[in-house]
Write an enzyme that holds these catalytic residues in place. Sequence first.
Site, PDB file in Angstrom:
ATOM      1  N   SER A 172     103.126 -25.275 -22.745  1.00 10.73           N
ATOM      2  CA  SER A 172     103.710 -23.955 -22.974  1.00 10.73           C
ATOM      3  C   SER A 172     104.928 -23.790 -22.065  1.00 10.73           C
ATOM      4  O   SER A 172     105.847 -24.598 -22.132  1.00 10.73           O
ATOM      5  CB  SER A 172     102.649 -22.875 -22.742  1.00 10.73           C
ATOM      6  OG  SER A 172     103.088 -21.639 -23.262  1.00 10.73           O
ATOM      7  N   ASP A 247      88.977 -31.002 -45.325  1.00 10.58           N
ATOM      8  CA  ASP A 247      88.398 -30.912 -43.981  1.00 10.58           C
ATOM      9  C   ASP A 247      88.682 -29.575 -43.307  1.00 10.58           C
ATOM     10  O   ASP A 247      88.504 -29.419 -42.100  1.00 10.58           O
ATOM     11  CB  ASP A 247      88.947 -32.057 -43.107  1.00 10.58           C
ATOM     12  CG  ASP A 247      90.471 -32.072 -43.067  1.00 10.58           C
ATOM     13  OD1 ASP A 247      91.085 -31.201 -43.723  1.00 10.58           O
ATOM     14  OD2 ASP A 247      91.041 -32.947 -42.400  1.00 10.58           O
ATOM     15  N   ASP A 383      99.841 -23.727 -33.858  1.00 11.23           N
ATOM     16  CA  ASP A 383     100.153 -22.986 -32.626  1.00 11.23           C
ATOM     17  C   ASP A 383     100.449 -21.533 -32.981  1.00 11.23           C
ATOM     18  O   ASP A 383     101.343 -21.253 -33.778  1.00 11.23           O
ATOM     19  CB  ASP A 383     101.360 -23.633 -31.934  1.00 11.23           C
ATOM     20  CG  ASP A 383     101.561 -23.118 -30.520  1.00 11.23           C
ATOM     21  OD1 ASP A 383     101.485 -21.888 -30.317  1.00 11.23           O
ATOM     22  OD2 ASP A 383     101.801 -23.942 -29.618  1.00 11.23           O
ATOM     23  N   HIS A 428      97.573 -23.191 -29.727  1.00 11.50           N
ATOM     24  CA  HIS A 428      98.515 -23.274 -28.614  1.00 11.50           C
ATOM     25  C   HIS A 428      97.887 -23.967 -27.404  1.00 11.50           C
ATOM     26  O   HIS A 428      96.966 -23.421 -26.805  1.00 11.50           O
ATOM     27  CB  HIS A 428      98.982 -21.875 -28.231  1.00 11.50           C
ATOM     28  CG  HIS A 428     100.013 -21.862 -27.154  1.00 11.50           C
ATOM     29  ND1 HIS A 428     101.243 -22.466 -27.298  1.00 11.50           N
ATOM     30  CD2 HIS A 428     100.015 -21.343 -25.905  1.00 11.50           C
ATOM     31  CE1 HIS A 428     101.953 -22.306 -26.182  1.00 11.50           C
ATOM     32  NE2 HIS A 428     101.220 -21.624 -25.328  1.00 11.50           N
TER      33      HIS A 428
HETATM   34 CA    CA Z   1      92.975 -31.309 -45.396  1.00 11.85          CA
END
Ligand code: CA
Length: 551
Positions: A172, A247, A383, A428
């Site tokens: 960050s 997934d 993020d 993040h």
């Molecule tokens: Ca996928």
Amino acid sequence: MIGTSRRRIPCAASTDPDNGLLGNPLVKSVKSAIVPASGANVSFCQVDLLYGTNPQQNINIRVGLPLSAIDGGTGGVQGAWNGRTQGIGGGGCAGSLNVNPPVNAGYVGSGTDTGHAGGNCEPGVNADGTYNYQFIQDFIRNAIKQQVLFSKSIARTYYASKPKYNYWNGCSTGGRQGYLLAQELGTELDGVLANAPAIYWTRFQTAQMWGQIVMKDLVGGPILAAKLNQASASAVAACDAADGVVDGIIDDPRTCKFSAKANVCGTPTAPAANCLTPQEAEAIDKIWDGPRNSKDNKIWFGLDRGTSLPALNGTNPFALGVTQFHWNRHDLNFDWRTVNQEGYPEVAEDGSRNIADVTDTFGDLDTFRRKGGKLLTFVGGNDQLIMPRGVINYYRQMASHYGDRHGEPDFKELQRFYRLFRAPGVGHCGGGAGPQPQNLFDAVVTWVEKGKAPDQILATTTSGGVVTRSRPLCPYPKTAIYNGSGRTDDASNFHCGGNLEKRQVVCADTLVKYKHEANGNLDFRGTGVDRGECKRESHSHWRHDHRDHDD
Ligand SMILES: [Ca+2]
């Protein structure tokens, strides 16, 4: 600044005038003492100094040194020291003085408060509407440069031996600091781990307010978090399978065009709960898209689909975004609520004109590269605070900078010293639905000291201490591709390949460039390819679309 005596000295004496700290006119105060072991933390020699070139500059720097032989340290190359330094970065508008993690691992650790206490960036603007450049420059660059320089010189004094390797480790703001050091202090560091870097500080923090403005304009205020979360979940459900593996993660959200209009109440595709009004759907689409000007040109990037939206778009705006509006206009009383979508471009341009040349981090890496430095970055594909496309943007710019004489991006050339790993589904600096990157700092050390570049980074999801999913993370623009057989939760059934640098995603992310930015500090090629190239379909960069980047 530090004496060149090669005599080893105890911690308590490391501030003696002979060693260059006491009596140094830029060191306002300094003390050193052995910190006893505590819990999991080893005992070490702590040097605290206050640096300043004038009464207004007060930068606290801490250097933690594993005990030298003379102080009873053992197990390292000198006492408990492994012969290396590791600077630690901060977060938000704050630095970090916690040097325990590197010291426990045998490194000389260092940190700084970046010249101010706490995480408030408002003092960057004075009450009279002038900038407090001392505050801003100390936060952006001065403190971390002194941190690195002092950590190296104090190590040399204490151990009577020069550090063999010097590293940075941050995420960050700490990641931004790593980039700035590689750009502006390129001779001092061998390896930089700079994750989710807050680079283009002014640009992205201004953009953090885009969603709040859009929601205020279209809905009258923030959208319920449950509705935002449902929209994110619907986007994932719609685009999950396009990457070949169902997934719960969109591998490259730039290719997902799901519209929140599908969630409008009463439509056949609406979810059972937390459907949207048409205005809410429009606002969410604009949050995903990011800020644009009246000509419909992109000013900065949005939050990608699948990303948790309430962090920036909750009941209250993100504090640093509000502060950034004050910085852009150098006016502490400037109220972001007075800004609508049509007014946003002006605030963004004000920031670019007034302060971005101080705050944004987009210099080249020429010196760092020439000296053999290695730069490693991971950025979460979801993020929620720093738009990952901004980091990709810089990476592409550098691929272009170090590309052939036509300035075309050459990622292979870039990856000789700089590698960016996208972590799909990760938030993040970590978190999120995606598998979490592992052992990144070790990868930098191996790259620097053994010359072995990381071809992939292992990412894992654990539950109760058991790995339930593993994936390779790949150096952009490659991505993890399923081999077609075996468990999709096992990294060994994937390989790094393909090429995510498709014309349609790169050209869609071309940014506006303001007139005052041309041929100055702020000049940059938007996305690393200019609009003209995007209009010419035959341009050779796009012919590479079909070339497999597998080695
Ligand atoms: Ca996928």
